[in-house]
Every structure is written in structure tokens, then in C-alpha cells.
Write a protein that holds these residues in place. Structure first.
Motif, PDB file in Angstrom:
ATOM      1  N   LEU A   1       0.066  -1.651  -0.238  1.00 52.92           N
ATOM      2  CA  LEU A   1       0.451   0.032   0.024  1.00 52.92           C
ATOM      3  C   LEU A   1       0.581   1.322  -0.137  1.00 52.92           C
ATOM      4  O   LEU A   1       0.708   1.621  -0.752  1.00 52.92           O
ATOM      5  N   ARG A   2       1.679   1.273   0.782  1.00 48.96           N
ATOM      6  CA  ARG A   2       2.780   2.363   0.766  1.00 48.96           C
ATOM      7  C   ARG A   2       4.306   2.595   1.022  1.00 48.96           C
ATOM      8  O   ARG A   2       4.397   1.142   1.763  1.00 48.96           O
ATOM      9  N   PRO A   3       5.206   3.270   0.149  1.00 52.09           N
ATOM     10  CA  PRO A   3       6.607   2.597   0.001  1.00 52.09           C
ATOM     11  C   PRO A   3       7.586   2.563   1.806  1.00 52.09           C
ATOM     12  O   PRO A   3       8.110   1.933   2.321  1.00 52.09           O
ATOM     13  N   GLU A   4       6.469   3.371   2.430  1.00 51.88           N
ATOM     14  CA  GLU A   4       7.256   3.724   4.091  1.00 51.88           C
ATOM     15  C   GLU A   4       6.772   2.529   4.943  1.00 51.88           C
ATOM     16  O   GLU A   4       6.928   2.881   6.375  1.00 51.88           O
ATOM     17  N   ASP A   5       6.302   1.515   5.153  1.00 47.49           N
ATOM     18  CA  ASP A   5       5.612   0.441   5.563  1.00 47.49           C
ATOM     19  C   ASP A   5       5.385  -0.538   5.502  1.00 47.49           C
ATOM     20  O   ASP A   5       6.857  -0.398   3.973  1.00 47.49           O
ATOM     21  N   VAL A   6       6.076  -0.994   6.282  1.00 47.30           N
ATOM     22  CA  VAL A   6       6.361  -2.797   6.224  1.00 47.30           C
ATOM     23  C   VAL A   6       5.513  -3.381   6.888  1.00 47.30           C
ATOM     24  O   VAL A   6       4.214  -3.056   7.738  1.00 47.30           O
ATOM     25  N   ASP A   7       4.675  -4.526   5.975  1.00 49.35           N
ATOM     26  CA  ASP A   7       4.114  -5.440   6.613  1.00 49.35           C
ATOM     27  C   ASP A   7       4.565  -6.766   7.729  1.00 49.35           C
ATOM     28  O   ASP A   7       5.733  -7.466   6.911  1.00 49.35           O
ATOM     29  N   ILE A   8       3.924  -7.332   9.402  1.00 50.88           N
ATOM     30  CA  ILE A   8       4.650  -8.398   9.623  1.00 50.88           C
ATOM     31  C   ILE A   8       3.866  -9.378   9.325  1.00 50.88           C
ATOM     32  O   ILE A   8       3.037  -8.805  10.108  1.00 50.88           O
ATOM     33  N   LYS A   9       4.221 -10.735   8.878  1.00 50.28           N
ATOM     34  CA  LYS A   9       3.096 -11.970   8.473  1.00 50.28           C
ATOM     35  C   LYS A   9       3.553 -12.592   9.853  1.00 50.28           C
ATOM     36  O   LYS A   9       4.627 -13.266  10.028  1.00 50.28           O
ATOM     37  N   ILE A  10       2.461 -13.081  10.551  1.00 48.30           N
ATOM     38  CA  ILE A  10       2.608 -14.430  11.131  1.00 48.30           C
ATOM     39  C   ILE A  10       2.199 -15.756  11.284  1.00 48.30           C
ATOM     40  O   ILE A  10       0.419 -15.303  10.972  1.00 48.30           O
TER      41      ILE A  10
END
Length: 432
Positions: A97-106
Motif C-alpha cells: 500500500l505505501r512505500p514507508e510501511d512494512v508488513d509483519i505476517k505471523i
């Protein structure tokens, strides 16, 4: 198999800080328990590397032994975690969605309570270990080759254009080479432009489309940075709708597994429903967030969801774009056909997807108003948002979990009715 996928998304160094990530790791570690194992992996994004290290230290502080896959796609990590007897898997990647974001998936077999504020750390002599592994790569490649008809594909010598955003994750190119496919690679290196989104963009899709037709390739494919999403382009350069791809896969698998169950989310097209029923199968529509859970519970033969996410339980219960590409090639080879012909066998109805700005505290008010409008005489599904099935159409509105938005999906067998429904829904939501 992972029944639950918990997703945490935020701005790096503001919402997702090293302190937050380390604390999160310890909370997960407390749930897993000392001397248990957790596997971790990431994409090429530099912030992903930083956050992964912080999560790792948090896990170790809880006494958990960490198996580090380094840079690896989600389906590869998921497939291989059982070889290391891991209880939980955590991946970190650049947000779509946004380049400044990260996704943490558990990923876990049971939902992990993440709300607790206190995290218990073990004593200095009980700190968990850290182990870097590499042998999982060959395990995954061998696993894929064991599940597809390699002989049938080899005979075709397909020419494929592949955009494998994700840098030095060579799994798809290696597999294509092993099944005698000539492959033209795009974006399969670390030199991605700053600000590029890892999700296949219209610009990238257009490039693959043009190259596919220019060189006479049999198929074009785009993978996202996690390799759990795939976009397919036929030999004429036309992008195939993900709902159509769902139909192609489901039809093929039902032919070999009569009376089987297919799982998708409430987003699923009417054409998928019709195709599954026509071929003797059963369709289950569940929440977007519980597709994997439902596939396991119902012992489904196939499952999938938007955007371009497909699950083949015969191989693993995970969205796997790499295996999806191999399976599509198997279908093309065994049926001696083209992707465009396969697509024409699946009906495509008029469909639109859009978002409307809506503050978080107003979302449930919108849901209630929408449900009230249609609750008399119409079939309503509230498993995820509100879906209303009309005679030849459906409307689905879903509140975004992360953004102040309402997502709207409308499909109709009539283009004129689609336009009217779109205008009506927009007006109704904006008035609430």
C-alpha cells in the motif's frame, strides 16, 4: 499447516520501531514457549532487514530458537518450516500500500494473542539460539517438481516472460529452467527503483504484456515481492482477471477430483460459483482473512482469493504464486491449449472495485445502513462486511482494517445495471 495469518502493518521507525518489533517478538515467544522454534524470513527491502533482526532478538529473549531463512518468499518459507519443526513463521516485507510501511505476517496453527503489554524474558543462560539455513531452497524446488507433471511440460518447451519482483529469490526462474521453459526475465534483480511498489503495477503489467506479444511467448507472469500473488497474461498480451484464473484452476482440479470443495472469499465472482457447481463441486465463501482456515477445515481441493492468490492443498495450505505458475503450465501442456482459450471457457461478468473514504468510527454505521436497506427480501452475507446477492448481480462493502476506507465490489451480468448500482452505492455511503 498455518490456519491463521495475523498481519501487522505500519510506518517504519514511527509505528513499527525496533523497540516495537523486539517486544512483538518476545510476545510471540512467550506464546510459543522456551526451546521451541520459530522461522523468520524477509524480502529485499532494507527496512525489512532491520525489523526482522529486532523481531529475532525479541524471540531469542523469550528463550525461542530462531531459524533464519534470510531473503526468501513466503510460500518457500511456509513449505519448509515443517522440516525444522517450527511452531510459528514470521515474515517481514515491504507493504503493497505505501512505500514507508512494512508488513509483519505471523503464520501459526492457532491464533496468537498479541494484545498483552507485558513480555516475559528468560534468564541469560536460557536465551534462544539463532541458526541461518539454506538447504530449504532445494527442498522446495524438489517438492514442486514432485507435484506437477514435469514430463508433459518438458515436451512443450514453453517460452515465458517472467517479472519476478523480489530480487535474488531465484525459485521461479530455477523451476522454469528445470521444466525446459525458455524464460525472459524482467525485474529479477535487486536494482528496483526507490518508491516502486512490490505489487504488479499497470506499468509493469503493460511492459510484460508488450514483451509477451513481441517475442511470441506462450505466457507472461508477474509475481509480487512475497511471491504469494501472481498475475497471468495470455499469449496475446491480455491480462487474465484473477477471478477467471480462479475459475480455470478450479475447473481443472474438479475434473480430477469430482464432488470436491472449493473455497474463496465473499469477493468471489458469480462466474466462479457457477463454474464450480456446473462441474459438480461445492463452493464455500468465507471471510478474506479466513480462506486458509476454511480450506483446511473443509478439506478443500482448491482455494483462492483476490488479488491473484491461489492455494493448492495437495502441495501446501498457503498462497503460493510460484506453484500457481507451475500448475498453469501443467494445465496448458496436458490440455494442449493456450491461456486465452482456457480463459474463454470461464464467463466474465461486468465488475468494478473501488474505495470510498470513511473514518474508522463511521464504518459500522455504514455497514448497518447498507444492511438495513437490503435486509427485506434479498440474500445477505455478513461473514466479511455486507454482501447482497441480487438476481443477476451482487454488491459487497467491506471496511478496510488499516485505512479510513470502505472497499466496494459490485458485479452484474448487465453493464447498465452495474453503472446504476455503482452510482446508488456511492450516494448511499457518502450520505451516511
Amino acid at each position: 499447516m498455518s490456519r491463521y495469518v495475523q498481519n501487522i502493518r505500519g510506518v517504519v521507525n514511527f509505528e513499527i520501531t525496533n523497540k516495537f518489533a523486539s517486544h512483538l517478538g518476545t510476545i510471540v515467544g512467550n506464546y510459543v514457549g522456551p526451546e521451541k522454534r520459530v522461522v523468520v524470513g524477509r524480502d529485499l527491502n532494507v527496512p525489512s532487514q532491520m525489523i526482522k533482526r529486532s523481531i529475532t532478538t525479541g524471540l531469542m529473549a523469550a528463550g525461542v530458537d530462531v531459524i533464519d531463512f534470510g531473503v526468501a518468499p513466503i510460500p518457500v518459507i511456509h513449505y519448509s518450516r515443517e522440516f525444522y519443526n517450527a511452531n510459528v513463521m514470521i515474515t517481514i516485507s515491504k507493504s503493497h500500500l505505501r512505500p514507508e510501511d512494512v508488513d509483519i505476517k505471523i503464520f501459526s496453527d492457532h491464533e496468537i494473542p498479541l494484545e498483552q503489554r507485558h513480555a516475559d524474558k528468560v534468564s541469560w543462560n536460557q536465551i534462544g539460539t539463532l541458526r541461518y539455513v539454506h538447504e530449504y531452497r532445494e527442498k522446495y524446488i524438489k517438492g514442486v517438481l514432485d507435484e506437477i507433471d514435469v514430463s508433459a511440460i518438458n515436451k512443450k518447451s514453453f517460452l515465458i516472460v517472467l517479472d519476478c519482483e523480489g530480487g535474488d529469490m531465484p525459485f521461479a526462474p530455477q523451476l522454469l529452467h528445470k521444466i525446459n521453459c525458455e524464460t525472459v526475465l524482467i525485474g529479477c534483480n535487486e536494482n528496483t527503483l526507490e518508491g516502486d511498489f512490490p505489487e504488479p503495477s499497470p506499468k509493469r503489467i503493460s511492459l510484460v504484456s508488450e514483451l509477451t506479444t513481441a517475442i511470441g511467448a506462450d505466457m507472461g507472469v508477474l509475481l509480487d515481492n512475497d511471491h504469494d500473488r501472481a498475475v497471468f497474461i495470455d499469449q496475446n498480451g491480455n491480462m487474465i482477471r484473477d477471478q477467471t484464473v480462479l475459475g480455470i484452476f478450479a475447473k481443472y482440479i474438479l475434473e480430477n477430483n469430482p464432488n470436491g470443495t472449493v473455497v474463496s472469499s465473499v469477493v468471489a465472482s458469480q462466474s466462479v460459483d457457477e463454474m464450480v457447481i456446473k462441474n459438480g463441486g461445492k463452493i464455500i465463501k468465507t471471510s478474506v482473512n479466513t480462506v486458509l482456515n476454511e480450506i483446511e477445515d473443509s478439506e478443500a481441493i482448491f482455494g483462492g482469493d483476490e488479488p491473484g492468490m491461489y492455494v493448492f492443498p495437495e502441495f501446501q495450505n498457503c498462497f503460493d504464486a510460484i506453484f500457481s505458475v507451475m500448475k498453469m503450465l501443467e494445465i496448458l501442456a496436458k490440455k494442449d491449449t493456450t491461456l486465452s482459450k482456457l480463459a474463454r471457457e470461464i464467463k466474465e461478468y461486468n465488475r468494478t472495485v473501488f474505495t470510498i473514504e470513511c473514518e474508522h468510527d463511521k464504518k459500522y454505521e455504514v455497514m448497518d445502513a447498507f444492511k438495513t436497506k437490503f435486509e427485506s427480501g434479498e440474500e445477505i452475507n455478513v461473514v466479511d462486511g455486507v454482501r447482497v446477492d441480487l438476481e443477476d448481480s451482487f454488491i459487497l462493502i467491506r471496511p478496510s482494517r488499516f485505512e479510513p476506507l470502505i472497499r466496494v465490489y459490485i458485479e452484474s451480468k448487465s453493464a447498465e445495471k452495474l453503472q446504476k448500482l455503482t452510482e446508488s452505492v456511492q450516494t448511499m455511503i457518502e450520505k451516511v
